[in-house]
Design an enzyme around this catalytic site. Structure first.
Site, PDB file in Angstrom:
ATOM      1  N   ALA A   1       0.857  -1.027   0.053  1.00  0.00           N
ATOM      2  CA  ALA A   1      -0.024  -0.050  -0.096  1.00  0.00           C
ATOM      3  C   ALA A   1       0.881   1.246   0.094  1.00  0.00           C
ATOM      4  O   ALA A   1       2.076   1.099   0.333  1.00  0.00           O
ATOM      5  CB  ALA A   1      -0.826  -0.044   1.292  1.00  0.00           C
ATOM      6  N   MET A   2       0.242   2.334  -0.039  1.00  0.00           N
ATOM      7  CA  MET A   2       0.888   3.514  -0.399  1.00  0.00           C
ATOM      8  C   MET A   2       0.338   4.681   0.416  1.00  0.00           C
ATOM      9  O   MET A   2      -0.936   4.953   0.138  1.00  0.00           O
ATOM     10  CB  MET A   2       1.285   4.000  -1.890  1.00  0.00           C
ATOM     11  CG  MET A   2       2.184   5.168  -1.974  1.00  0.00           C
ATOM     12  SD  MET A   2       3.579   5.094  -1.300  1.00  0.00           S
ATOM     13  CE  MET A   2       3.872   7.009  -0.943  1.00  0.00           C
ATOM     14  N   GLU A   3       1.045   5.593   1.336  1.00  0.00           N
ATOM     15  CA  GLU A   3       0.305   6.463   2.109  1.00  0.00           C
ATOM     16  C   GLU A   3       0.158   7.742   1.569  1.00  0.00           C
ATOM     17  O   GLU A   3       0.174   8.794   2.480  1.00  0.00           O
ATOM     18  CB  GLU A   3       1.382   6.779   3.413  1.00  0.00           C
ATOM     19  CG  GLU A   3       2.816   7.167   2.987  1.00  0.00           C
ATOM     20  CD  GLU A   3       3.803   6.330   2.781  1.00  0.00           C
ATOM     21  OE1 GLU A   3       4.972   6.815   3.076  1.00  0.00           O
ATOM     22  OE2 GLU A   3       3.519   5.217   2.303  1.00  0.00           O
ATOM     23  N   ASN A   4       0.096   8.035   0.361  1.00  0.00           N
ATOM     24  CA  ASN A   4      -0.055   9.299  -0.278  1.00  0.00           C
ATOM     25  C   ASN A   4      -1.126  10.223   0.401  1.00  0.00           C
ATOM     26  O   ASN A   4      -2.273   9.755   0.968  1.00  0.00           O
ATOM     27  CB  ASN A   4      -0.902   9.007  -1.636  1.00  0.00           C
ATOM     28  CG  ASN A   4      -0.156   7.957  -2.562  1.00  0.00           C
ATOM     29  OD1 ASN A   4       0.983   8.056  -2.965  1.00  0.00           O
ATOM     30  ND2 ASN A   4      -0.909   6.681  -2.988  1.00  0.00           N
TER      31      ASN A   4
ATOM     32  N   GLU B   1      -0.295   2.424   6.984  1.00  0.00           N
ATOM     33  CA  GLU B   1      -0.328   3.725   6.043  1.00  0.00           C
ATOM     34  C   GLU B   1      -1.130   4.813   6.511  1.00  0.00           C
ATOM     35  O   GLU B   1      -0.726   6.002   6.370  1.00  0.00           O
ATOM     36  CB  GLU B   1      -1.499   3.115   4.828  1.00  0.00           C
ATOM     37  CG  GLU B   1      -0.824   1.644   4.231  1.00  0.00           C
ATOM     38  CD  GLU B   1       0.913   2.060   3.868  1.00  0.00           C
ATOM     39  OE1 GLU B   1       1.168   3.282   3.467  1.00  0.00           O
ATOM     40  OE2 GLU B   1       1.403   1.039   3.554  1.00  0.00           O
TER      41      GLU B   1
ATOM     42  N   HIS C   1       1.424   6.695   8.779  1.00  0.00           N
ATOM     43  CA  HIS C   1       2.136   7.582   7.898  1.00  0.00           C
ATOM     44  C   HIS C   1       1.866   9.233   8.025  1.00  0.00           C
ATOM     45  O   HIS C   1       2.561   9.780   7.669  1.00  0.00           O
ATOM     46  CB  HIS C   1       2.425   6.894   6.606  1.00  0.00           C
ATOM     47  CG  HIS C   1       3.453   6.198   6.438  1.00  0.00           C
ATOM     48  ND1 HIS C   1       4.862   6.321   6.870  1.00  0.00           N
ATOM     49  CD2 HIS C   1       3.860   4.886   6.032  1.00  0.00           C
ATOM     50  CE1 HIS C   1       5.801   5.225   6.885  1.00  0.00           C
ATOM     51  NE2 HIS C   1       4.916   4.409   6.028  1.00  0.00           N
TER      52      HIS C   1
ATOM     53  N   GLU D   1       9.836   4.699   7.853  1.00  0.00           N
ATOM     54  CA  GLU D   1       9.195   3.352   7.764  1.00  0.00           C
ATOM     55  C   GLU D   1       9.607   2.478   9.226  1.00  0.00           C
ATOM     56  O   GLU D   1       8.834   1.850   9.710  1.00  0.00           O
ATOM     57  CB  GLU D   1       9.809   2.513   6.578  1.00  0.00           C
ATOM     58  CG  GLU D   1       9.392   3.135   5.179  1.00  0.00           C
ATOM     59  CD  GLU D   1       8.244   3.051   5.081  1.00  0.00           C
ATOM     60  OE1 GLU D   1       7.288   2.208   5.911  1.00  0.00           O
ATOM     61  OE2 GLU D   1       7.663   3.697   4.126  1.00  0.00           O
TER      62      GLU D   1
END
Length: 849
Positions: free
Chosen positions: A255-258, A291, A294, A313
């Site tokens: 997943a990505m924490e945009n 996420e 973050h 991280e």
């Protein structure tokens, strides 16, 4: 095409970018093959920079036009981007580029996933969207306009104007380009809301493809729990009006924490009882928390450069581990964390891919999203918390958020906060960030009069690029038991900061029995010369849950090593102790299920190698199977009741209590199948109403050499569910006989549903093959060749996934000369591939040493 001669980037060479950015305006005119991106960026000179060179990163972009303050300019193409002469004063840069999302199989930048537009910009994907200083220390506010026919158009921040064919988004928080996100497609929202402690209402959405709506409820509850937990434990509130999650099928990461628009691999957010196992539910809960966390540890405070990756991280992994411990069983969560660390990070630390938690150099940053940066990075945070105590840790974190909100920070900034908050000198502790390898802590005991003394020493073996090692600060948590099993000294943390130190404990009329490294208080290898009687005692009496489990694990390990080396029978002391623990209903069911496990075959190979013995994968496999048979026989009288007592009759819930019971019941079923030939497993499969029970029963049947009818039925039932089919692919390889692993894998690559372009499916097949230790390392060498063949095929399409899969070969020097020669030949064949990506080139070169 990237440069064929990769350049090495060094931490010591860091310099700030010559310009700061006040704001970014982007317009996207979406088209599958000809998307236009218009950028308007307001720059001003950076007073802290000496170099005013105006360089913008860019890859695979067709420049249509470029302007500075409204005047057309002709940038010069240079390696990795463009250069142009810019004013030494504030100015506005405008550019229009064209990109081809449909052709972007690397899944970095803007790409297509089954008709949906999606982005992935960490670490260096934004440069595939438009020309930009694509580095984490360049932060700006973003305003985005998306023009397209798709019904849902999403980006970061808060929504603005929208209408037929367009939507606008504005993110008020300065962020680096790696946190940019855009999604456009035919999506359905699963909505909810959350009210922060300050009373701010936040709209929540999980966007999915039509047909997946029923798989969102658990993820939404996990999100709300995460938001509440971060407020309660760290005092961090959410800071936008909306928080969106999108599930994407084709995604290289989890997943990505945009900022405000988290993009998730669908496997990490979609869940239902029928399609997801308890392990899936727990993993989804942890990843959603990770996420979300973050937002503060990664977004509001980001990293100055990619060498500081562990800053965001390691800290965020530690926070998600704390969250899981609070949501579920803390002792089981800790054991799971250590199993992951030992299974993934220890081999990395002990092989050619070893690197510090903060690397000193890299060629391709994607290759450093590693277990060392993530899991060992989290262990370093945990040690720091142990050393300073809970109160000072909380004080330091508050100072960190206050001092560095809006900053691109460094490890030095992080440690300075702790020094200022606690008055403690952390100069030596900082070695954990710069020194690679797994320290070994040796323990020697002495008892004289009423004084018991522990003599501790630490050593660290040379690792690539680091021959000389220095003593580190190692917190060693210790408790003492008397011979009756009563605790006579509660856990005390000893600080080992020299090569050798002694710690004396007075007032003990009888010789106490130490419990050392409680809770796995440091990521080290413990060397303690104790016999199996002592281990059996600790298994029966240790009050520390981790060390009690560890005692059983060490008994199993020694029994297996003795079987491999000396053809010895399984150790009765281990089997007796195991039986006593497993039948103890006062212990968590999930904890007892972990007790029924045993060291992995890869772990045993590493232990043999450390002892100077060349591991034989076939002998390791046979010994492991023999121990499972022995456990089944030793527990034969209690397995039926253990299985039936842990059958859940209430409606399915993925909570700690129910999942613990199912875990113990399935562990019992696995052993019971070795006695009843699969009768109980067949009944469970036929009656299963959830994936946890169905998959466990199918696994047990395949392990028994049966279950082909059930396997075919499973495919028929789930052939339209891509995530369940990933399980179907993997299970056949994991449960194949070692000699059949390569052929089974090859046959599955010919299945019509195998798609090498989908990272989940590729990992489900090739990842399963490398996990099957005896099969991957079978003496026919077929699996080595098969994996190399597919890595060569995948590299031109998806270098990132290819490079990460290369780590399957990192332990090659453990094995005999024939296996080494075969692996080396495959590595050299990959390396000789024309136009090999920078990602894979670096990994293979490092593995070869």
């Amino acid at each position: 095409m990237r440069d064929a001669a990769p350049q090495t980037i060094y931490l010591k060479d860091y310099t700030p970018f010559g310009y700061l950015i006040d704001s970014v305006d982007l317009v996207f005119r979406l088209h599958p093959t000809k998307t236009r991106v218009l950028s308007t960026i307001r720059f001003r000179p950076n007073p802290d920079a000496n170099d005013r060179r105006f360089f913008l990163h860019g890859e695979q972009l067709e420049l249509i036009s470029a302007k500075i303050d409204g005047t057309e300019v002709s940038p010069m193409k240079v390696e990795g981007g463009i250069e142009v002469t810019a004013p030494d004063a504030p100015f506005t840069w405008e550019a229009e580029v064209e990109i081809n999302p449909e052709a972007n199989t690397a899944l970095e930048g803007l790409y297509m996933s089954n008709g949906m537009y999606c982005t992935q910009c960490e670490a260096e994907g934004f440069r595939k969207i438009t020309f930009y200083p694509d580095r984490p220390d360049v932060m700006a506010t973003f305003n985005v306009r998306i023009e397209g026919e798709e019904p849902v158009l999403l980006s970061n921040g808060n929504p603005g104007a929208s209408g037929k064919g367009f939507a606008e988004w504005s993110d008020p928080w300065p962020k680096p380009a790696y946190l940019f996100a855009l999604v456009a497609g035919d999506l359905v929202a699963h909505p909810d809301s959350f009210t922060t402690k300050s009373g701010n209402a936040v709209a929540l959405n999980i966007y999915v493809r039509p047909g997946d709506e029923h798989k969102c409820a658990f993820g939404m509850e996990a999100l709300k729990k995460s938001m509440k937990w971060d407020e309660d434990v760290y005092g961090r509130e959410y800071d936008l009006d909306i928080f969106n999650i999108v599930a994407v099928d084709d995604f290289n990461m989890g997943a990505m924490e945009n900022k405000g628009l988290n993009i998730f691999n669908s496997s990490c957010v979609l869940a239902s009882p029928e399609t997801s196992t308890d392990a899936n539910f727990e993993r989804i809960e942890a990843i959603i928390a990770h996420e979300y966390f973050h937002n503060w540890t990664g977004n509001r405070i980001t990293c100055r450069d990619w060498f500081q990756l562990c800053l965001k991280e390691g800290l965020t992994v530690f926070r998600d581990q704390q969250f899981t411990a609070d949501m579920r069983s803390a002792s089981v969560a800790r054991i799971d964390n250590v199993l992951a660390l030992r299974g993934r990070q220890f081999p990395e630390d002990q092989g050619p891919l070893s690197h510090p938690v903060r690397p000193e150099s890299f060629q391709e940053i994607n290759n450093f999203y590693t277990a060392t940066v993530y899991e060992k990075g989290a262990e370093v945070i945990g040690m720091l918390k142990t050393l300073v105590g809970d109160e000072d840790y909380a004080k330091a974190l508050d100072l960190y958020f206050d001092r560095h909100d809006g900053d691109a920070a460094t490890i030095e900034d992080w440690l300075q906060v702790f020094e200022d908050a606690t008055g403690r000198d952390l100069t030596q502790f900082k070695l954990w960030y710069s020194q690679s390898g797994t320290p070994r802590v040796a323990v020697r005991e002495e008892y004289e009069g009423d004084t018991f003394t522990l003599h501790l020493s630490q050593t660290s073996a040379p690792t690539p690029g680091q021959e000389e090692k220095h003593p580190q600060v190692i917190p060693v948590a210790v408790g003492l038991l008397n011979p009756n099993g009563d605790e006579v000294m509660e856990t005390r943390v000893l600080e080992l900061d020299k090569a050798e130190q002694s710690f004396a404990f007075q007032g003990h009329a009888t010789r106490p029995i130490p419990s050392v490294l409680r809770g796995f208080s440091a990521p080290v290898a413990l060397e303690q010369d104790i016999d199996n009687d002592r281990r059996a005692f600790l298994l029966a009496h240790d009050t520390d849950p981790f060390n009690r489990w560890e005692a059983g694990r060490m008994l199993a390990r020694d029994s297996l090593l003795n079987a491999i080396i000396n053809d010895a029978a399984p150790n009765p002391a281990y089997l007796d102790g195991l039986k006593a623990v497993v039948r103890d209903a006062n212990l968590d069911a999930s904890y007892r299920a972990l007790m029924l496990g045993q060291p992995t075959q890869s772990e045993l190979a590493a232990l043999l190698h450390e002892q100077g013995i060349t591991p034989d994968p076939a002998k390791i496999h046979l010994a492991s199977e023999a121990l499972r048979d022995a456990k089944a026989s030793a527990l034969a009288d209690i397995l039926p009741d253990l299985y039936s007592d842990n059958t859940v009759t209430e409606p399915f819930a993925p909570d700690a209590e129910q999942s613990g019971k199912r875990s113990l019941g399935n562990a019992a079923l696995s052993l019971l199948t070795r006695l009843d030939g699969g009768a109980a497993a067949a009944k469970q499969y036929a009656a299963a109403d959830n994936m946890t029970l169905q998959l466990a029963a199918l696994s047990a049947l395949l392990d028994a050499g049966k279950g082909q009818d059930e396997l075919a039925a499973f495919e028929t039932q789930w052939k339209h569910d891509r995530l369940v089919m990933d399980k179907w692919f993997s299970l056949q390889i994991i449960q194949a006989k070692p000699e059949a692993v390569a052929d089974t894998t090859r046959a599955l690559t010919e299945h019509p549903d195998f798609d090498m372009k989908n990272p989940n499916r590729f990992r489900a097949v090739m990842g399963a093959m490398q996990m099957q230790h005896a099969g991957f390392h079978h003496d026919n060498g077929a699996a080595y060749t098969l994996l190399a063949d597919w890595l060569i095929k995948l590299d031109p399409l998806n270098p990132q996934t290819t490079a990460r899969m290369c780590s399957a070969f990192q332990t090659w020097r453990r094995y005999d000369e024939t296996r080494q020669a075969r692996i080396k030949a495959e590595l050299e064949r990959i390396l000789a591939t024309p136009n090999l990506s920078r990602d894979t080139n670096e990994m293979i070169t490092r593995i070869l040493g």
